[in-house]
Scaffold this active site. Structure first.
Site, PDB file in Angstrom:
ATOM      1  N   HIS A  72       1.077  -1.101  -0.177  1.00 36.71           N
ATOM      2  CA  HIS A  72      -0.130  -0.073  -0.230  1.00 36.71           C
ATOM      3  C   HIS A  72       0.827   0.739  -0.139  1.00 36.71           C
ATOM      4  O   HIS A  72       2.015   1.406   1.161  1.00 36.71           O
ATOM      5  CB  HIS A  72      -0.787   0.065   1.424  1.00 36.71           C
ATOM      6  CG  HIS A  72      -1.544  -0.634   1.197  1.00 36.71           C
ATOM      7  ND1 HIS A  72      -3.652  -0.843   1.094  1.00 36.71           N
ATOM      8  CD2 HIS A  72      -1.804  -2.152  -0.106  1.00 36.71           C
ATOM      9  CE1 HIS A  72      -3.944  -1.510   1.321  1.00 36.71           C
ATOM     10  NE2 HIS A  72      -3.841  -2.317  -0.015  1.00 36.71           N
ATOM     11  N   TYR A 203      -9.827   5.727   6.100  1.00 41.29           N
ATOM     12  CA  TYR A 203     -10.078   6.272   8.128  1.00 41.29           C
ATOM     13  C   TYR A 203     -10.856   7.555   7.653  1.00 41.29           C
ATOM     14  O   TYR A 203     -10.663   7.911   7.412  1.00 41.29           O
ATOM     15  CB  TYR A 203      -8.859   6.618   8.211  1.00 41.29           C
ATOM     16  CG  TYR A 203      -7.719   5.442   8.960  1.00 41.29           C
ATOM     17  CD1 TYR A 203      -6.764   5.050   7.959  1.00 41.29           C
ATOM     18  CD2 TYR A 203      -7.425   5.141  10.006  1.00 41.29           C
ATOM     19  CE1 TYR A 203      -5.819   3.770   8.293  1.00 41.29           C
ATOM     20  CE2 TYR A 203      -6.500   4.185  10.347  1.00 41.29           C
ATOM     21  CZ  TYR A 203      -5.775   3.482   8.780  1.00 41.29           C
ATOM     22  OH  TYR A 203      -5.045   1.868  10.032  1.00 41.29           O
ATOM     23  N   PRO A 295      -5.857   0.733  18.245  1.00 47.05           N
ATOM     24  CA  PRO A 295      -5.940   0.263  16.719  1.00 47.05           C
ATOM     25  C   PRO A 295      -6.000   0.689  15.864  1.00 47.05           C
ATOM     26  O   PRO A 295      -5.535   0.824  14.494  1.00 47.05           O
ATOM     27  CB  PRO A 295      -6.718  -1.149  16.655  1.00 47.05           C
ATOM     28  CG  PRO A 295      -8.143  -0.988  17.706  1.00 47.05           C
ATOM     29  CD  PRO A 295      -7.591  -0.400  18.721  1.00 47.05           C
ATOM     30  N   LYS A 299      -0.461   0.249  15.170  1.00 46.84           N
ATOM     31  CA  LYS A 299       1.317  -0.110  15.928  1.00 46.84           C
ATOM     32  C   LYS A 299       1.420  -1.293  16.382  1.00 46.84           C
ATOM     33  O   LYS A 299       2.037  -1.747  16.878  1.00 46.84           O
ATOM     34  CB  LYS A 299       1.741   1.289  16.336  1.00 46.84           C
ATOM     35  CG  LYS A 299       1.679   2.517  15.546  1.00 46.84           C
ATOM     36  CD  LYS A 299       2.957   1.819  15.123  1.00 46.84           C
ATOM     37  CE  LYS A 299       3.088   3.167  13.756  1.00 46.84           C
ATOM     38  NZ  LYS A 299       2.512   2.722  12.299  1.00 46.84           N
ATOM     39  N   TYR A 387       3.318   6.695   9.933  1.00 52.28           N
ATOM     40  CA  TYR A 387       1.918   5.455  10.011  1.00 52.28           C
ATOM     41  C   TYR A 387       3.359   4.982   8.972  1.00 52.28           C
ATOM     42  O   TYR A 387       2.971   3.006   9.616  1.00 52.28           O
ATOM     43  CB  TYR A 387       1.673   5.770   9.085  1.00 52.28           C
ATOM     44  CG  TYR A 387      -0.080   4.951   8.492  1.00 52.28           C
ATOM     45  CD1 TYR A 387      -0.453   5.165   9.381  1.00 52.28           C
ATOM     46  CD2 TYR A 387       0.118   3.260   7.748  1.00 52.28           C
ATOM     47  CE1 TYR A 387      -2.110   3.861   9.761  1.00 52.28           C
ATOM     48  CE2 TYR A 387      -0.869   3.314   7.527  1.00 52.28           C
ATOM     49  CZ  TYR A 387      -2.640   2.904   8.266  1.00 52.28           C
ATOM     50  OH  TYR A 387      -3.067   2.343   8.519  1.00 52.28           O
TER      51      TYR A 387
HETATM   52  P1  FAD Z   1       0.002 -11.691  21.162  1.00 54.40           P
HETATM   53  O1  FAD Z   1      -0.442 -11.714  19.701  1.00 54.40           O
HETATM   54  O2  FAD Z   1      -1.373 -11.131  22.532  1.00 54.40           O
HETATM   55  O3  FAD Z   1       0.404 -13.008  21.125  1.00 54.40           O
HETATM   56  C1  FAD Z   1       1.129 -13.462  22.782  1.00 54.40           C
HETATM   57  C2  FAD Z   1       0.845 -15.493  22.753  1.00 54.40           C
HETATM   58  O4  FAD Z   1       0.587 -15.807  24.663  1.00 54.40           O
HETATM   59  C3  FAD Z   1      -0.713 -15.954  22.374  1.00 54.40           C
HETATM   60  O5  FAD Z   1       0.068 -16.713  21.569  1.00 54.40           O
HETATM   61  C4  FAD Z   1      -1.150 -15.894  23.611  1.00 54.40           C
HETATM   62  O6  FAD Z   1      -1.718 -17.105  23.793  1.00 54.40           O
HETATM   63  C5  FAD Z   1       0.445 -17.071  24.625  1.00 54.40           C
HETATM   64  N1  FAD Z   1       0.193 -17.098  25.755  1.00 54.40           N
HETATM   65  C6  FAD Z   1      -1.064 -15.760  27.474  1.00 54.40           C
HETATM   66  N2  FAD Z   1      -1.056 -16.316  28.412  1.00 54.40           N
HETATM   67  C7  FAD Z   1      -0.717 -17.110  28.171  1.00 54.40           C
HETATM   68  C8  FAD Z   1       0.456 -18.267  29.427  1.00 54.40           C
HETATM   69  N3  FAD Z   1      -0.435 -18.263  30.436  1.00 54.40           N
HETATM   70  N4  FAD Z   1       1.147 -19.002  28.965  1.00 54.40           N
HETATM   71  C9  FAD Z   1       1.350 -18.932  27.677  1.00 54.40           C
HETATM   72  N5  FAD Z   1       1.318 -18.691  26.681  1.00 54.40           N
HETATM   73  C10 FAD Z   1       0.451 -17.535  26.941  1.00 54.40           C
HETATM   74  N6  FAD Z   1      -1.437  -4.590  15.144  1.00 54.40           N
HETATM   75  C11 FAD Z   1      -0.745  -3.764  14.421  1.00 54.40           C
HETATM   76  O7  FAD Z   1       0.874  -3.421  14.248  1.00 54.40           O
HETATM   77  N7  FAD Z   1      -1.804  -3.410  13.089  1.00 54.40           N
HETATM   78  C12 FAD Z   1      -2.955  -3.360  12.533  1.00 54.40           C
HETATM   79  O8  FAD Z   1      -3.742  -3.956  12.189  1.00 54.40           O
HETATM   80  C13 FAD Z   1      -3.401  -4.165  14.621  1.00 54.40           C
HETATM   81  N8  FAD Z   1      -5.109  -4.247  14.412  1.00 54.40           N
HETATM   82  C14 FAD Z   1      -5.606  -5.178  15.118  1.00 54.40           C
HETATM   83  C15 FAD Z   1      -7.174  -5.365  15.182  1.00 54.40           C
HETATM   84  C16 FAD Z   1      -7.935  -5.785  16.125  1.00 54.40           C
HETATM   85  C17 FAD Z   1      -9.018  -6.017  16.047  1.00 54.40           C
HETATM   86  C18 FAD Z   1      -6.881  -6.546  17.330  1.00 54.40           C
HETATM   87  C19 FAD Z   1      -7.467  -7.099  18.583  1.00 54.40           C
HETATM   88  C20 FAD Z   1      -5.483  -6.188  17.426  1.00 54.40           C
HETATM   89  C21 FAD Z   1      -4.640  -5.452  16.689  1.00 54.40           C
HETATM   90  N9  FAD Z   1      -3.136  -4.917  16.350  1.00 54.40           N
HETATM   91  C22 FAD Z   1      -2.863  -4.412  15.159  1.00 54.40           C
HETATM   92  C23 FAD Z   1      -2.610  -5.460  17.639  1.00 54.40           C
HETATM   93  C24 FAD Z   1      -1.757  -6.648  17.795  1.00 54.40           C
HETATM   94  O9  FAD Z   1      -3.115  -7.854  17.002  1.00 54.40           O
HETATM   95  C25 FAD Z   1      -0.891  -7.229  18.711  1.00 54.40           C
HETATM   96  O10 FAD Z   1      -0.207  -6.094  19.108  1.00 54.40           O
HETATM   97  C26 FAD Z   1      -0.155  -8.099  18.788  1.00 54.40           C
HETATM   98  O11 FAD Z   1      -0.894  -9.286  18.922  1.00 54.40           O
HETATM   99  C27 FAD Z   1       0.851  -7.966  19.551  1.00 54.40           C
HETATM  100  O12 FAD Z   1       1.483  -9.856  19.579  1.00 54.40           O
HETATM  101  P2  FAD Z   1       2.334 -10.724  21.332  1.00 54.40           P
HETATM  102  O13 FAD Z   1       2.910 -11.629  19.947  1.00 54.40           O
HETATM  103  O14 FAD Z   1       3.372  -9.060  21.726  1.00 54.40           O
HETATM  104  O15 FAD Z   1       0.819 -11.141  21.571  1.00 54.40           O
HETATM  105  C1  DHB Z   2      -6.410  -2.458  10.235  1.00 54.76           C
HETATM  106  C2  DHB Z   2      -6.640  -2.747  11.286  1.00 54.76           C
HETATM  107  C3  DHB Z   2      -5.996  -1.892  12.026  1.00 54.76           C
HETATM  108  O1  DHB Z   2      -6.266  -1.364  13.435  1.00 54.76           O
HETATM  109  C4  DHB Z   2      -5.745  -0.696  11.808  1.00 54.76           C
HETATM  110  O2  DHB Z   2      -5.785   0.836  11.962  1.00 54.76           O
HETATM  111  C5  DHB Z   2      -5.351  -0.651   9.742  1.00 54.76           C
HETATM  112  C6  DHB Z   2      -6.428  -2.116   9.440  1.00 54.76           C
HETATM  113  C7  DHB Z   2      -6.783  -3.853  10.095  1.00 54.76           C
HETATM  114  O3  DHB Z   2      -6.942  -5.284  10.693  1.00 54.76           O
HETATM  115  O4  DHB Z   2      -6.615  -4.606   8.699  1.00 54.76           O
END
Ligand code: FAD
Ligand code: DHB
Length: 394
Positions: A72, A203, A295, A299, A387
């Site tokens: 993009h 957005y 979100p 980031k 961004y």
């Molecule tokens: P997580 O992905 O939460 O992974 C943690 C892992 O630890 C999981 O697999 C979990 O099962 C495991 N775990 C938990 N507890 C335990 C335990 N006690 N023992 C063993 N394992 C355990 N971010 C972006 O950068 N861009 C986006 O567009 C964006 N959009 C989003 C949209 C939505 C709807 C949501 C909910 C989030 C979005 N995010 C976005 C945020 C992003 O998804 C998270 O920041 C990301 O998942 C963080 O990764 P992580 O590995 O730190 O944690």
């Molecule tokens: C998506 C999620 C976001 O939080 C964002 O800022 C842009 C795109 C997505 O899920 O595609």
């Protein structure tokens, strides 16, 4: 069992850390609470910063992303019924990649297992011990698997277990300073089997509330609506979701959103959260375990990747040169980036959403800010620079 780095959590942070360590010749084991199918189906983030794309290339897990990911070159900001393009490429010379987080997770799990790396799925009652500075014995991750208790001994523990994990709450309250902000709204997100009709994300700031138009592939659209933080999904039948999306996203240029079967529907609360320092003795927190962003700035996953990049380089420095400097500087280095992303995410959130309590004055100021950003090259460039992701200094 023994390894060099014990990793709790197989999200993007834990999986990428394991892959990078493996490439650097450092052993690790991942302990994960869920099963593989659950992780691979969990729909979350979608936008990868250019630096995240580079990291996935460095980790050698980029083949499918290069084929299926969508590059993009900008986004649209919509307000007062009109779209305004922010052209990343001409403003800052960088692009983003739209590629689902669950696809990144699939690629990382496949790469890990292919290289003979270990992931313990469905671990129960996970706990961490002996990570404190004062401990004279090695750190341990204990867990139960198929009814049998296990102890994984390691040199360091990486707490990559997300916001609801056990690593951060294991620390005494006095060890962490917590900064938090909650927002008076959430996002209702859907994934729909519908061909995207706009090439880039939209957005939209709308009087009925924020809406976001995104996608996952040439046949799947991802859409979000600002809603109540505890919105009851039962009150949102598909027809209501589509009707609200049409109203908030379609504007005076005649562009139309395409509908299709809804594959998934969920509500996400919005919060800003930072817990620091991100290191306690031999425990290093990374990703959502230490910080959450609303979100709007896309980031969250990108910050998780940035933490792991710093952590891997710091661990390499220790194992190769017996030098603790990288590990000692880990928390400060991460938090400097985290706070800039927090600021950007908070700013995007307050710029794009409708705040019930906003006075007419505040509303006009918000619209004027959108007008400024979309009509000033420098205003647009500041948004674009953040961004696409700030550069790394090493
Ligand atoms: P997580 O992905 O939460 O992974 C943690 C892992 O630890 C999981 O697999 C979990 O099962 C495991 N775990 C938990 N507890 C335990 C335990 N006690 N023992 C063993 N394992 C355990 N971010 C972006 O950068 N861009 C986006 O567009 C964006 N959009 C989003 C949209 C939505 C709807 C949501 C909910 C989030 C979005 N995010 C976005 C945020 C992003 O998804 C998270 O920041 C990301 O998942 C963080 O990764 P992580 O590995 O730190 O944690
Ligand atoms: C998506 C999620 C976001 O939080 C964002 O800022 C842009 C795109 C997505 O899920 O595609």
């Amino acid at each position: 069992m023994r390894t060099e780095v014990g990793i709790v959590g197989a999200g993007p942070a834990g999986l990428l850390l394991a892959q990078l360590l493996d490439l650097a010749g450092i052993s690790s084991v991942i302990i994960e609470a869920r099963d593989r199918a659950y992780l691979e189906a969990r729909i979350r983030a979608g936008v990868l910063e250019w630096g995240t794309v580079e990291m996935l290339r460095e980790a050698g897990v980029n083949a499918r992303m290069e084929r299926e990911g969508l590059v993009h070159r900008g986004i649209d900001l919509a307000f007062r019924g009109r779209k305004h393009r922010i052209d990343f490429e001409s403003l800052v010379g960088k692009t983003t990649m739209v590629y689902g987080q669950h696809e990144v997770v699939k690629d990382l799990i496949a790469a890990r297992l292919e290289r003979g790396g270990q992931i313990v799925f469905e671990a129960e009652d996970v706990g961490i011990e002996n990570y404190e500075e004062s401990s004279t014995t090695r750190p341990v991750i204990r867990y139960r698997k198929d009814g049998v208790e296990h102890r994984l001994e390691c040199d360091f523990i990486a707490g990559c277990d997300g916001f609801h994990g056990i690593c951060r709450p294991s620390l005494p309250e006095s060890a962490l300073k917590v900064y938090e902000r909650t927002y008076p709204f959430g996002w209702l997100g859907i994934l729909a089997e519908a061909e995207p009709t706009n090439d880039e994300l939209i957005y939209a700031n709308h009087e009925r509330g924020f809406a976001l138009y995104s996608m996952r592939s040439p046949t799947v659209t991802r859409l979000y609506l600002q809603c109540h933080p505890e919105e009851d999904l039962k009150e949102w039948p598909d027809e209501r979701v589509w009707s609200e999306l049409h109203r908030r996203l379609e504007d005076s240029d005649g562009w139309k959103l395409k509908e299709g079967p809804i594959l998934q529907k969920s509500v996400t609360a919005m919060r800003s959260f930072v817990a620091g320092p991100m290191r306690h003795g031999r425990l290093f927190l990374a990703g959502d375990a230490a910080h959450i962003v609303p979100p709007t700035g896309a980031k969250g996953m990108n910050l998780a990747v940035a933490d792991v990049r710093y952590l891997c380089r710091a661990l390499e420095r220790w194992y190769r040169h017996n030098d603790m400097a990288g590990l000692d500087g880990y928390s400060d280095k991460c938090l400097a980036r985290v706070w800039k992303a927090q600021r950007f995410s908070w700013w995007m959130t307050q710029l794009m959403h409708r705040f019930e309590e906003a006075t007419p004055f505040e509303h006009e100021v918000q619209q004027a800010e959108l007008d400024f950003i979309t009509s000033s090259r420098r205003g647009a460039a500041a948004l674009a620079e953040q961004y696409v992701g700030l550069p790394f200094d090493d």
